[in-house]
Write a protein that holds these residues in place. Structure first.
Motif, mmCIF file in Angstrom:
data_model
loop_
_atom_site.group_PDB
_atom_site.id
_atom_site.type_symbol
_atom_site.label_atom_id
_atom_site.label_comp_id
_atom_site.label_asym_id
_atom_site.label_seq_id
_atom_site.Cartn_x
_atom_site.Cartn_y
_atom_site.Cartn_z
ATOM 1 N N ALA A 284 -119.620 44.986 27.075
ATOM 2 C CA ALA A 284 -119.211 43.874 27.191
ATOM 3 C C ALA A 284 -119.942 42.765 26.615
ATOM 4 O O ALA A 284 -120.666 41.743 27.166
ATOM 5 N N PRO A 285 -119.695 42.402 25.222
ATOM 6 C CA PRO A 285 -120.420 41.663 24.579
ATOM 7 C C PRO A 285 -120.128 40.148 24.753
ATOM 8 O O PRO A 285 -118.915 39.783 24.610
ATOM 9 N N VAL A 286 -121.315 39.394 25.011
ATOM 10 C CA VAL A 286 -121.132 38.032 25.348
ATOM 11 C C VAL A 286 -121.738 37.345 24.187
ATOM 12 O O VAL A 286 -122.961 37.248 24.099
ATOM 13 N N GLY A 287 -120.867 36.401 23.262
ATOM 14 C CA GLY A 287 -121.586 35.592 22.246
ATOM 15 C C GLY A 287 -120.954 33.943 22.675
ATOM 16 O O GLY A 287 -120.786 33.712 23.691
ATOM 17 N N SER A 288 -121.372 33.221 21.382
ATOM 18 C CA SER A 288 -121.087 31.999 21.345
ATOM 19 C C SER A 288 -120.154 31.546 20.370
ATOM 20 O O SER A 288 -119.778 30.372 20.035
ATOM 21 N N GLY A 289 -119.737 32.647 19.623
ATOM 22 C CA GLY A 289 -118.964 32.471 18.577
ATOM 23 C C GLY A 289 -117.512 32.062 18.648
ATOM 24 O O GLY A 289 -116.876 31.574 19.834
ATOM 25 N N PRO A 290 -116.705 31.893 17.472
ATOM 26 C CA PRO A 290 -115.169 31.462 17.777
ATOM 27 C C PRO A 290 -114.371 32.088 18.299
ATOM 28 O O PRO A 290 -113.169 31.644 18.554
ATOM 29 N N SER B 187 -120.785 50.018 17.166
ATOM 30 C CA SER B 187 -121.348 49.167 18.188
ATOM 31 C C SER B 187 -120.907 47.670 18.105
ATOM 32 O O SER B 187 -120.808 47.140 16.859
ATOM 33 N N LEU B 188 -120.871 46.894 19.245
ATOM 34 C CA LEU B 188 -120.629 45.424 19.245
ATOM 35 C C LEU B 188 -121.744 44.824 19.541
ATOM 36 O O LEU B 188 -121.755 43.596 19.758
ATOM 37 N N ASP B 189 -122.920 45.573 19.838
ATOM 38 C CA ASP B 189 -124.227 44.983 20.155
ATOM 39 C C ASP B 189 -124.746 44.837 18.790
ATOM 40 O O ASP B 189 -124.984 45.580 17.913
ATOM 41 N N PRO B 190 -124.876 43.226 18.417
ATOM 42 C CA PRO B 190 -125.101 43.077 16.983
ATOM 43 C C PRO B 190 -126.520 43.171 16.301
ATOM 44 O O PRO B 190 -126.731 43.185 15.326
ATOM 45 N N HIS B 191 -127.406 43.657 17.356
ATOM 46 C CA HIS B 191 -128.602 44.054 17.045
ATOM 47 C C HIS B 191 -128.817 45.548 16.963
ATOM 48 O O HIS B 191 -130.101 46.046 16.713
ATOM 49 N N GLN B 192 -127.660 46.283 17.353
ATOM 50 C CA GLN B 192 -127.860 47.743 16.975
ATOM 51 C C GLN B 192 -127.163 48.525 15.958
ATOM 52 O O GLN B 192 -126.979 49.613 15.919
ATOM 53 N N GLN B 193 -126.548 47.519 15.266
ATOM 54 C CA GLN B 193 -125.517 48.178 14.109
ATOM 55 C C GLN B 193 -125.624 47.092 13.063
ATOM 56 O O GLN B 193 -125.427 45.924 13.432
ATOM 57 N N TYR C 238 -117.888 41.786 15.144
ATOM 58 C CA TYR C 238 -118.983 41.136 16.121
ATOM 59 C C TYR C 238 -119.560 39.921 15.349
ATOM 60 O O TYR C 238 -119.689 39.122 16.163
ATOM 61 N N ARG C 239 -119.361 39.603 14.156
ATOM 62 C CA ARG C 239 -119.604 38.561 13.531
ATOM 63 C C ARG C 239 -118.781 37.137 14.051
ATOM 64 O O ARG C 239 -119.226 36.117 13.803
ATOM 65 N N ASN C 240 -117.744 37.463 14.481
ATOM 66 C CA ASN C 240 -116.726 36.487 15.263
ATOM 67 C C ASN C 240 -116.915 36.399 16.447
ATOM 68 O O ASN C 240 -116.481 35.330 16.944
ATOM 69 N N ILE C 241 -117.621 37.299 17.228
ATOM 70 C CA ILE C 241 -117.992 36.939 18.620
ATOM 71 C C ILE C 241 -119.495 36.175 18.754
ATOM 72 O O ILE C 241 -119.387 35.529 19.902
#
Length: 504
Positions: free
Chosen positions: A183-189, A44-50, A59-62
Motif C-alpha cells: 500500500a505505497p503512499v507518495g506525493s506524486g502525480p 516492488s513498489l517500495d521505491p527504496h527496495q528496487q 513507482y516513479r509516478n507515485i
C-alpha cells in the motif's frame, strides 16, 4: 494486412488471459484510461527496495523525488526547490512547502530526513544503498530546510538524489517494507489504487498534485512477458504504450498501420562481465581474447538495427565524464585464437554464461557463438530475473563466470555505474584492482569537474588495459505507442505520465 487482422483476432483472448475484461480496455483510446504493457509486473513498489525498470516505471509516478531531470537531462527542482553547498561536505536544501502526501498529510522536512535515514540504514538493506551511502547525516536545520552531510566531498550527490523518492515518515516508519509495498503512499502525480498480482497495477490521477497534472484519470500497468504479445496488444488497441521492443518488432509496428515507434539512446550501458576470481578467467590474456572475439559492430548493426551506439568505456554519451578517444578491443578472431593458444592453462572447461529472459537473447546467443568460433566452450545458463539478480549480488567466488548485462543508475553520473561495477567493495563487482579502487574513491570526492572527468578517463583506460570488463554498446530502448500518444522518451528511461499528452 494479415498480421494486423491476426493481432486483432487474438486481442480478446490475450486481454482475458491477463485478467482484464475487454470492455475495460476499450476506453484506452480515450483520455481517461492509459494502458501500458511492461515486461513484468513490478517486483516492488517500495521505491527504496528496487530499481529495476518495471518497478521504476510504476513507482516513479507515485512518488516525488528530491530533485529530478527535465526532458533535456538537466537537474531541476522537485521536492527540493533550491540547494546550496556550504562546505565540501554539507549541502542545504530548501524543501517545498505546498506538497501533501496522498493521504492528505503535508510533506515536511522531517519526511525528507526520515527518507534519507531509511535508505542509508544498512539493516534496511536497500539494493540502492551503494548510491546513497556517502550521506552520513540528514537533519532539519531551519524552516523548510534540510542539510545533508557526506563522508567527504561528494560531487555526485545531486545526480544520486534524482533517484531518491520521498516517503511519508508517519506511514513508512510504522510498516515493514513488505507492508509498505502492498500500500505505497507518495506525493506524486498518481495515486496507488490496486495491485492484482500477476495481472496489473492500477494508479489514478492525484487531483491535489502541486505540479503538472497527468492527462489520464487512470493508468493500468500490465506485465506482459512476451514482446510479440505486447505488439499485438498495441496493434489491437488493447494497449497504448508498450516497452522493450526489439528491432524486428519495431519494424512490425512501423509496417502495421497502427501505432508508432518511439526510441532513445539511454544512459544504459550493455557490457560483458568476466569473473577474474575464477579459473581460467583469472588469466588476463583469456579475457583479452574474449574482447577480440566479440563482434560488437555485428551485434549492433546485424541484430539491433543500428539503434545502439558502440562504446569503449563503461559510460555512455549521456553521462557526465564521457571521454573521446578511448579505444577498446577491436574485433579480431585470429588474435583471439592466438591469445588462447598461448595461455598457460588451456580453457578446456565449459564456461557458464548467465542470462535472464529480460535481456535480448539474440545478443546472448550471438556472443556464445562468437566465443565458440574462437575455440571456447560456452553454455548459456538462463534463470528468472530474481534469481539472476541474487546470483549477481554476491562474492566473486560465488558469482557467475560470464555475464551479459546492461546497467543504468538513472543518475547519468559515472559514480552510479563505474563504482558498483569496478570497485572491489561492491557486491556487483568482479574486479579487484587497488589502483582502480583508489581512482574511483578519488573521483567520487573530486569537486573540480575537469579533474573528475580526467580521473574517470584514467579508470576506463586501465579497465580496457586489464580487460576487467567489456563495454559493448549504449543501449537504445524502443517503445511502441498509440498514434495519439505524444511523449518523448528520455535517456534516463523515466516514464513520467504527467509529461505525456493525448491528441485525437
Amino acid at each position: 494486412m494479415k498480421a494486423t487482422k491476426r493481432a486483432a483476432r487474438f486481442a480478446l483472448p490475450i486481454a482475458l488471459s491477463l485478467g482484464v475484461a475487454f470492455s475495460a480496455l476499450s476506453p484506452a483510446l480515450a483520455k481517461d484510461l492509459l494502458t501500458v504493457d511492461l515486461v513484468n509486473e513490478p517486483s516492488s513498489l517500495d521505491p527504496h527496495q528496487q530499481w529495476n525498470p518495471d518497478s521504476y516505471y510504476v513507482y516513479r509516478n507515485i512518488f516525488d523525488n528530491m530533485v529530478t531531470r527535465d526532458d533535456a537531462g538537466e537537474i531541476v527542482p522537485q521536492i527540493a526547490t533550491a540547494w546550496e553547498r556550504i562546505s565540501d561536505t554539507e549541502t542545504v536544501f530548501t524543501i517545498r512547502d505546498d506538497v501533501t502526501f496522498h493521504d492528505g498529510t503535508p510533506l515536511t522536512p522531517e519526511d525528507v530526513v526520515y527518507t534519507v535515514e531509511r535508505i542509508t540504514d544498512t539493516d534496511f538493506a536497500s539494493p540502492q544503498l551503494g548510491q546513497f551511502n556517502k550521506i552520513v547525516k540528514a537533519e532539519v536545520t531551519g524552516d523548510n530546510q534540510v542539510t545533508l552531510t557526506t563522508d567527504g566531498a561528494y560531487p555526485a550527490l545531486l545526480s544520486q538524489l534524482v533517484k531518491l523518492s520521498i516517503v511519508p515518515k508517519h506511514i513508512a516508519s510504522t510498516m515493514t517494507s513488505a507492508e509498505f509495498n502492498e500500500a505505497p503512499v507518495g506525493s506524486g502525480p498518481y495515486v496507488f489504487d490496486k495491485w492484482d498480482r500477476g495481472v496489473s497495477v492500477t494508479v489514478t490521477k492525484n487531483p491535489d498534485y502541486w505540479g503538472d497534472m497527468g492527462p489520464f484519470d487512470t493508468v493500468v500497468f500490465r506485465g506482459v512477458p512476451d514482446a510479440a504479445t505486447r505488439v499485438a496488444d498495441l496493434q489491437a488497441g488493447a494497449a497504448d504504450l508498450v516497452v522493450t521492443l526489439n528491432t524486428d518488432l519495431a519494424t512490425q509496428v512501423e509496417g502495421g498501420g497502427k501505432g508508432k515507434v518511439l526510441t532513445v539512446n539511454t544512459e544504459r550501458v550493455a557490457y560483458f562481465a568476466m569473473n577474474s576470481a575464477l579459473s581460467p578467467l583469472d588469466q588476463p590474456d583469456l579475457r583479452k581474447a574474449i574482447g577480440h572475439a566479440i563482434d560488437r559492430e555485428g551485434i549492433v548493426e546485424g541484430l539491433l538495427g543500428g539503434y545502439p551506439k558502440i562504446v569503449d568505456q563503461m559510460l555512455s554519451p549521456a553521462h557526465f565524464g564521457w571521454a573521446d578517444g578511448i579505444e577498446g578491443f577491436s574485433y579480431d578472431p585470429d588474435k583471439a585464437r592466438e591469445l588462447i593458444a598461448g595461455l598457460e592453462t588451456a580453457p578446456d572447461m565449459e564456461l557458464s554464461l548467465a542470462t535472464s529472459p529480460v535481456f535480448d537473447q539474440r545478443v546472448v546467443q550471438a556472443i556464445q557463438q562468437m566465443l565458440t568460433d574462437v575455440g571456447l566452450k560456452v553454455a548459456i545458463n538462463t534463470t528468472d530475473m530474481a534469481t539472476w539478480l541474487k546470483d549477481q549480488q554476491t562474492t566473486p567466488e560465488q558469482a557467475p563466470m560470464l555475464t551479459f548485462s546492461r546497467w543504468s543508475c538513472a543518475c547519468q553520473d559515472p559514480d552510479g555505474i563505474m563504482y558498483p561495477l569496478l570497485h572491489s567493495s561492491s557486491s556487483w563487482s568482479r574486479v579487484s584492482d587497488p589502483e582502480i579502487d583508489a581512482l574511483l574513491d578519488q573521483a567520487r570526492s573530486e569537486l573540480d569537474e575537469a579533474k573528475r572527468a580526467d580521473l574517470y578517463a584514467q579508470i576506463n583506460r586501465k579497465a580496457v588495459e586489464n580487460a576487467d570488463i567489456l563495454p559493448l554498446y549504449q543501449a537504445a530502448i524502443i517503445y511502441g505507442a498509440a498514434d495519439q500518444l505524444d511523449w518523448q522518451p528520455t535517456s534516463n528511461e523515466s516514464l513520467f505520465l504527467n509529461r505525456m499528452s493525448w491528441t485525437e
